[in-house]
Motif scaffolding. Structure first.
Motif, PDB file in Angstrom:
ATOM      1  N   VAL A 252      -4.612  -2.405   4.616  1.00 31.59           N
ATOM      2  CA  VAL A 252      -3.848  -1.628   3.526  1.00 31.59           C
ATOM      3  C   VAL A 252      -3.748  -2.690   2.810  1.00 31.59           C
ATOM      4  CG1 VAL A 252      -1.382  -1.134   2.733  1.00 31.59           C
ATOM      5  CG2 VAL A 252      -2.925  -0.452   5.065  1.00 31.59           C
ATOM      6  N   ARG A 253      -3.608  -4.117   2.777  1.00 30.48           N
ATOM      7  CA  ARG A 253      -3.454  -5.371   1.288  1.00 30.48           C
ATOM      8  C   ARG A 253      -4.731  -5.086   1.316  1.00 30.48           C
ATOM      9  NH1 ARG A 253      -2.275  -8.714   6.535  1.00 30.48           N
ATOM     10  NH2 ARG A 253       0.826  -8.544   6.122  1.00 30.48           N
ATOM     11  N   LYS A 254      -6.089  -4.496   1.794  1.00 25.34           N
ATOM     12  CA  LYS A 254      -7.479  -5.075   1.510  1.00 25.34           C
ATOM     13  C   LYS A 254      -7.613  -3.791   0.506  1.00 25.34           C
ATOM     14  CE  LYS A 254      -9.157  -7.565   5.175  1.00 25.34           C
ATOM     15  NZ  LYS A 254     -10.870  -7.457   6.187  1.00 25.34           N
ATOM     16  N   LEU A 255      -7.108  -3.247   0.709  1.00 23.83           N
ATOM     17  CA  LEU A 255      -7.423  -1.666  -0.401  1.00 23.83           C
ATOM     18  C   LEU A 255      -6.550  -2.223  -1.251  1.00 23.83           C
ATOM     19  CD1 LEU A 255      -4.979   1.508   1.811  1.00 23.83           C
ATOM     20  CD2 LEU A 255      -7.644   0.783   1.486  1.00 23.83           C
ATOM     21  N   ASN A 256      -5.494  -2.835  -1.668  1.00 28.78           N
ATOM     22  CA  ASN A 256      -5.765  -4.145  -3.099  1.00 28.78           C
ATOM     23  C   ASN A 256      -5.640  -2.469  -4.459  1.00 28.78           C
ATOM     24  OD1 ASN A 256      -4.915  -6.323  -5.162  1.00 28.78           O
ATOM     25  ND2 ASN A 256      -7.211  -5.667  -5.738  1.00 28.78           N
ATOM     26  N   ILE A 257      -4.834  -1.966  -3.549  1.00 27.00           N
ATOM     27  CA  ILE A 257      -4.127  -0.400  -4.788  1.00 27.00           C
ATOM     28  C   ILE A 257      -2.344  -1.354  -5.432  1.00 27.00           C
ATOM     29  CG2 ILE A 257      -2.280   1.548  -4.747  1.00 27.00           C
ATOM     30  CD1 ILE A 257      -3.739   1.550  -2.179  1.00 27.00           C
ATOM     31  N   ARG A 258      -3.005  -1.967  -6.809  1.00 25.89           N
ATOM     32  CA  ARG A 258      -1.634  -2.258  -7.384  1.00 25.89           C
ATOM     33  C   ARG A 258      -0.814  -1.124  -7.657  1.00 25.89           C
ATOM     34  NH1 ARG A 258      -1.320  -7.673  -9.660  1.00 25.89           N
ATOM     35  NH2 ARG A 258      -0.213  -6.876 -11.394  1.00 25.89           N
TER      36      ARG A 258
END
Length: 381
Positions: A316-322
């Motif tokens: 989920v962190r790697k999705l890097n959704i602001r």
């Protein structure tokens, strides 16, 4: 048409054609009470004519054979119709085909009496045999191997008896075999097409109702069924079961800041990330409700569940959704994990409660993390 519908179903919902075959087989045994009455009543009428022309012993023997043959066919069907199993093994399907052939042979055995009964009885017996097949048509034709086996059981003895029939009876038999057979085949094809279309719509609708339309993973209904099934299997096999409750951090603030469309897309990406980390046969990722997800891990120890949870956090962190309103500035998740070696005396609903407690502890401890516990038993108030 049927083939095209099957292909569409398989491509869009990854529907196993064997599952459809099992549904077709179960359809054979639905609403069979009227068929039972036809067998009992028509068989009794035929037995009465045999008793009048040949003798009570012959008539009683044939009628008993008819009832036993159909009883075995229905009994065999009842076992699989009531079975909770989704799939039916091929060997058992072959048994259904064999049982249908023997049931048809119950009617077909009437053919051997034709040379010995009066002319009116011959016509009546041929009509009764025809009624037996016609009444079975709507149920049996949805599964063609069973229908053909049943029809063969009826008509093959009639063909074998034709050399011993007089010209008039032979003429009636040939008309029955050719004209009626052709009509039945045309009707059977149409009935089968309609029934298959109905079954496909029913089965695909049931499958679709288990899927969360927004994220594409299982919905709450899917969770309830999977959780109950895995719990029962874990109790029988005496293996650990792990449950994760997952929540998207500060999701309401995300929706308020970026809009509901962005929120929907966020949930879709998070769902894919979670599902991508749980790909084993005993893993189940579902949307529990709102921004909350549930992960059931069959035969999974606490250490294994912790490893999977860490992979999910990283994914989920790697999705890097602001997410500027989050303390972590990107979309993150919090997780609560509980593991138990369940027994039939434990309350599986309390496992959900304990997992939720771990989830709230993860939120209190800063979010973007997992909290866990291992449970001895849940048979407590």
């Amino acid at each position: 048409m049927i083939k095209k519908t099957r292909e569409t179903a398989i491509k869009t919902l990854e529907f196993d054609p064997h599952d459809l075959a099992c549904e077709e087989l179960r359809h054979v045994y639905r609403n069979k009470n009227s068929s039972k009455l036809i067998v009992l009543f028509s068989g009794l009428v035929a037995a009465g004519m045999l008793a009048w022309d040949i003798g009570i012993i012959y008539a009683g023997t044939w009628y008993a054979w008819l009832l036993v043959a159909h009883a075995w066919h229905w009994w065999l069907g009842r076992l699989d119709f009531l079975s909770a199993n989704v799939s039916i093994e091929l060997a058992r399907i072959n048994r259904h085909v064999t049982a249908a052939a023997i049931a048809g042979l119950g009617w077909g055995a009437l053919s051997f009496s034709l040379p010995f009964v009066s002319r009116p009885s011959k016509a009546a017996i041929l009509i009764i045999m025809l009624i037996g097949v016609i009444m079975a048509l709507p149920r049996l034709v949805v599964f063609l191997p069973i229908f053909f086996a049943f029809a063969a059981g009826v008509y093959v003895p009639l063909l074998l008896a034709t050399p011993f029939l007089d010209f008039e009876t032979l003429h009636m038999a040939m008309v029955m075999l050719i004209a009626v057979g052709a009509t039945m085949w045309a009707s059977a094809s149409e009935v089968r097409k309609i029934l298959i279309d109905v079954l496909l719509k029913q089965v695909l609708s049931e499958q679709a109702s288990w899927e969360d339309k927004l994220t594409g993973i299982g919905n709450r209904r899917s969770f309830d069924v999977n959780f109950a099934n895995y719990w029962a299997q874990a109790c029988r096999s005496k293996v650990p079961l792990s449950l994760m409750m997952v929540d998207v951090d500060f999701f309401k603030k995300f929706n308020d800041s970026y809009g509901h469309q962005a929120g929907d897309e966020c949930l879709r990406q998070v769902a894919l990330a979670l599902d991508g980390c749980a790909r084993r046969a005993g893993d189940s990722v579902t949307r529990y409700g709102g921004e909350e997800f549930a992960v059931v891990l069959f035969h999974t120890s606490l250490n294994e569940a912790q490893n999977i949870s860490q992979n999910m956090l990283n994914a989920v962190r790697k999705l890097n959704i602001r997410h500027e309103q989050s303390t972590h500035e990107t979309v993150t998740i919090s997780m609560g994990i509980t593991t138990i070696l369940p027994s039939p005396h434990d309350d599986m609903q309390k496992l959900i409660v304990e997992a939720d407690k771990c989830l709230y502890r993860a939120k209190e401890n800063g979010r973007n993390r997992a909290e866990w516990q291992i449970l001895d038993n849940l048979n407590v108030s």
